[in-house]
Design a protein around this motif. Structure first.
Motif, mmCIF file in Angstrom:
data_model
loop_
_atom_site.group_PDB
_atom_site.id
_atom_site.type_symbol
_atom_site.label_atom_id
_atom_site.label_comp_id
_atom_site.label_asym_id
_atom_site.label_seq_id
_atom_site.Cartn_x
_atom_site.Cartn_y
_atom_site.Cartn_z
ATOM 1 N N MET A 59 0.837 -1.200 0.000
ATOM 2 C CA MET A 59 0.000 0.000 0.000
ATOM 3 C C MET A 59 0.874 1.254 0.000
ATOM 4 S SD MET A 59 -3.242 -0.419 -0.034
ATOM 5 C CE MET A 59 -4.489 -1.641 0.231
ATOM 6 N N ALA A 60 0.413 2.234 -0.727
ATOM 7 C CA ALA A 60 1.149 3.502 -0.746
ATOM 8 C C ALA A 60 0.134 4.642 -0.682
ATOM 9 C CB ALA A 60 1.974 3.614 -2.038
ATOM 10 N N ILE A 61 0.648 5.825 -0.404
ATOM 11 C CA ILE A 61 -0.204 7.022 -0.382
ATOM 12 C C ILE A 61 -0.015 7.736 -1.714
ATOM 13 C CG2 ILE A 61 -0.404 9.320 0.656
ATOM 14 C CD1 ILE A 61 -1.524 7.448 2.565
ATOM 15 N N TYR A 62 -1.104 8.154 -2.314
ATOM 16 C CA TYR A 62 -1.049 8.919 -3.558
ATOM 17 C C TYR A 62 -1.889 10.182 -3.399
ATOM 18 C CZ TYR A 62 0.516 4.443 -5.411
ATOM 19 O OH TYR A 62 1.198 3.267 -5.627
ATOM 20 N N THR A 63 -1.607 11.155 -4.238
ATOM 21 C CA THR A 63 -2.408 12.388 -4.249
ATOM 22 C C THR A 63 -2.946 12.600 -5.651
ATOM 23 O OG1 THR A 63 -1.028 13.368 -2.537
ATOM 24 C CG2 THR A 63 -2.321 14.891 -3.860
ATOM 25 N N ALA A 64 -4.260 12.699 -5.761
ATOM 26 C CA ALA A 64 -4.866 13.013 -7.064
ATOM 27 C C ALA A 64 -5.188 14.502 -7.063
ATOM 28 C CB ALA A 64 -6.131 12.194 -7.259
ATOM 29 N N THR A 65 -4.750 15.207 -8.100
ATOM 30 C CA THR A 65 -5.046 16.643 -8.162
ATOM 31 C C THR A 65 -6.242 16.874 -9.084
ATOM 32 O OG1 THR A 65 -3.538 17.019 -10.023
ATOM 33 C CG2 THR A 65 -2.617 17.257 -7.818
ATOM 34 N N THR A 66 -6.948 17.979 -8.825
ATOM 35 C CA THR A 66 -8.133 18.272 -9.627
ATOM 36 C C THR A 66 -8.353 19.774 -9.733
ATOM 37 O OG1 THR A 66 -10.479 17.742 -9.926
ATOM 38 C CG2 THR A 66 -9.766 18.145 -7.667
ATOM 39 N N LEU A 67 -9.464 20.172 -10.341
ATOM 40 C CA LEU A 67 -9.804 21.587 -10.438
ATOM 41 C C LEU A 67 -10.590 22.009 -9.198
ATOM 42 C CD1 LEU A 67 -11.055 21.585 -14.153
ATOM 43 C CD2 LEU A 67 -8.874 22.454 -13.295
ATOM 44 N N GLN A 68 -10.496 23.291 -8.889
ATOM 45 C CA GLN A 68 -11.195 23.807 -7.709
ATOM 46 C C GLN A 68 -12.700 23.543 -7.824
ATOM 47 O OE1 GLN A 68 -9.642 27.533 -6.533
ATOM 48 N NE2 GLN A 68 -11.482 28.056 -5.405
ATOM 49 N N GLY A 69 -13.262 23.020 -6.749
ATOM 50 C CA GLY A 69 -14.707 22.762 -6.737
ATOM 51 C C GLY A 69 -15.052 21.315 -7.047
ATOM 52 N N LEU A 70 -14.068 20.536 -7.513
ATOM 53 C CA LEU A 70 -14.365 19.148 -7.891
ATOM 54 C C LEU A 70 -13.794 18.135 -6.885
ATOM 55 C CD1 LEU A 70 -13.765 19.170 -11.772
ATOM 56 C CD2 LEU A 70 -15.843 19.678 -10.507
ATOM 57 N N GLU A 71 -13.314 18.629 -5.737
ATOM 58 C CA GLU A 71 -12.636 17.745 -4.785
ATOM 59 C C GLU A 71 -13.547 16.610 -4.298
ATOM 60 O OE1 GLU A 71 -12.864 21.046 -4.547
ATOM 61 O OE2 GLU A 71 -10.864 21.923 -4.394
ATOM 62 N N ASN A 72 -14.822 16.956 -3.982
ATOM 63 C CA ASN A 72 -15.711 15.917 -3.450
ATOM 64 C C ASN A 72 -16.121 14.917 -4.523
ATOM 65 O OD1 ASN A 72 -15.602 16.840 -0.836
ATOM 66 N ND2 ASN A 72 -17.250 18.316 -1.177
ATOM 67 N N VAL A 73 -16.262 15.406 -5.747
ATOM 68 C CA VAL A 73 -16.596 14.489 -6.847
ATOM 69 C C VAL A 73 -15.440 13.505 -7.032
ATOM 70 C CG1 VAL A 73 -17.250 14.328 -9.272
ATOM 71 C CG2 VAL A 73 -17.873 16.352 -7.982
#
Ligand SMILES: C[S@@+](CC[C@H](N)C(=O)[O-])C[C@H]1O[C@@H](n2cnc3c(N)ncnc32)[C@H](O)[C@@H]1O
Length: 393
Positions: free
Chosen positions: A1-15
């Protein structure tokens, strides 16, 4: 298991967080424009192939404290970089800095680059990997918040919004990630027709169809940065691709229905639809929305009308009013979603939105409004200012 970070556009974090949960990842934290999650290598591959609202999937590799450019250099130079990449692979540094200790992000990035190059020089008798800002093999992100510095490797390479179907665009196309996020914010998953009669290059129609058919947006991409990583497991990647492909549907009982007033724009949309290989599911025609009707078998409407000020103020008021009249008259018994960067103009639609979501389209703050057009839809009260639902953000 590893930790990853997915980046997105502002306002779409919960989606994005919901998408990750649906994929089977464990969410660690939802940040501003990013979600941190836990998963194995197969999850990293699946995230890159399947996430509709992610831009990049990053793997944090080191975290340390630094309060000056010199400390930053020393910490980065102390890392054994050859465990990550070879001398004949290129790299580039991407800084994001919110810190009183580091005033110039480009200078900090330069020190990180020097520290990595010098470490290779020391380890390889003066030789060092090349820096390639345009198309590096390794994208290394340096995030600094206060004195906490994090180094992350980009597993995606080219941004995941570049699905490959849109090489030609009309003016002001939506980012694919934003378009997918807008659709996922509604409950629409393919259970009705999807209509966009101001479709431009067809982004919303294509993203909607891929959602309806459970098509993974990046299944056919040939290059991901993780393919250059030392731990790249080609067998596991191929198996993951097959699993993802098995979940795709090739039948859909509804249609994506698109139109635009501009014939040339429809031509561009048609080419994009063909490139996405979705021409069996998307119908396009040249059409003025103001003369359009809800198809007999219904559908949900989503549009991103023009809102720039090339239209004169009076025209934009009349345009939005006309749009509202068309919705009231010809789109009864459905739901319409409108994304617009002109909040004043939106008021002229003359319907009360039942949901108001704030989104950024590139740098423009937009309202993404839902109108329920069922019988007895409420009109906008005369005095909008006294209606809290109708307050601008
Ligand atoms: C902001 S663009 C849509 C961009 C689109 N979402 C995309 O991703 O490419 C607005 C579109 O509305 C179209 N349009 C303007 N007035 C229209 C009308 N009365 N009926 C239909 N389309 C119209 C324009 O030609 C333009 O392509």
């Amino acid at each position: 298991m590893a930790i990853y970070t997915a980046t997105t556009l502002q306002g779409l974090e919960n989606v994005l967080s919901n998408e990750l949960t649906d994929l089977g990842a464990t969410i660690s934290e939802v940040h501003n424009r990013a979600v941190t999650f836990e998963g194995d290598l197969a999850m990293l591959y699946r995230a890159n192939l399947c996430l509709r609202t992610a831009l990049h999937i990053l793997q944090p590799i080191h975290q340390f404290t630094a309060r000056s450019d010199e400390e930053l250099y020393k910490q980065v130079n102390a890392i054994d970089w050859k465990q990550y990449f070879d001398i004949d692979q290129s790299f580039a540094i991407y800084p994001t800095i919110y810190s009183e200790y580091f005033q110039h992000s480009q200078f900090a990035a330069l020190r990180v680059k020097d520290a990595i190059a010098d470490r290779f020089r020391a380890d390889f008798g003066g030789r060092r990997p090349a820096v390639d800002k345009a198309n590096p093999d390794f994208k290394i992100y340096i995030h600094i918040k206060g004195s906490t510095c994090s180094l992350l490797l980009d597993s995606s390479g080219e941004s995941l919004h570049k699905r490959g179907y849109r090489t030609e665009a009309n003016q002001a196309p939506l980012n694919e990630v934003l378009a997918a996020g807008m659709i996922l914010m509604t409950n629409w998953r393919g259970q009705s027709n999807f209509i966009d009669y101001m479709c431009g290059s067809g982004t919303l129609l294509i993203e909607a169809t891929m959602i309806a058919l459970r098509h993974a947006p990046n299944l056919y991409r040939e290059q991901f940065a993780f393919m250059q990583w030392r731990n790249y497991d080609e067998k596991l990647f191929n198996r993951t691709c097959h699993e993802v492909a098995d979940q795709q549907l090739d039948e859909w009982e509804h249609w994506a229905i698109g139109g635009d007033i501009n014939a040339q724009t429809i031509q561009i949309a048609r080419q994009n639809v063909q490139r996405a290989q979705l021409e069996d599911y998307i119908r396009l025609s040249v059409k003025d929305f103001m003369n359009s009707q809800l198809p007999n078998n219904g559908g949900m409407l989503m549009m991103n009308p023009p809102y720039d000020m090339r239209l004169q103020d009076d025209d934009i008021v009349a345009f939005y009013k006309n749009m509202g009249d068309t919705l009231k008259k010809n789109y009864q018994n459905t739901q319409a979603w409108i994304l617009s960067g002109n909040m004043e103009a939106l008021k002229n639609i003359g319907l009360r939105p039942t949901r108001k979501i704030k989104l950024l389209n590139a740098t423009i703050e937009c309202g993404f409004y839902c109108y329920e057009l069922y019988e007895g839809s409420k009109k906008t009260p005369k005095n909008e200012q006294q209606d809290p639902d109708n307050e601008p953000f």
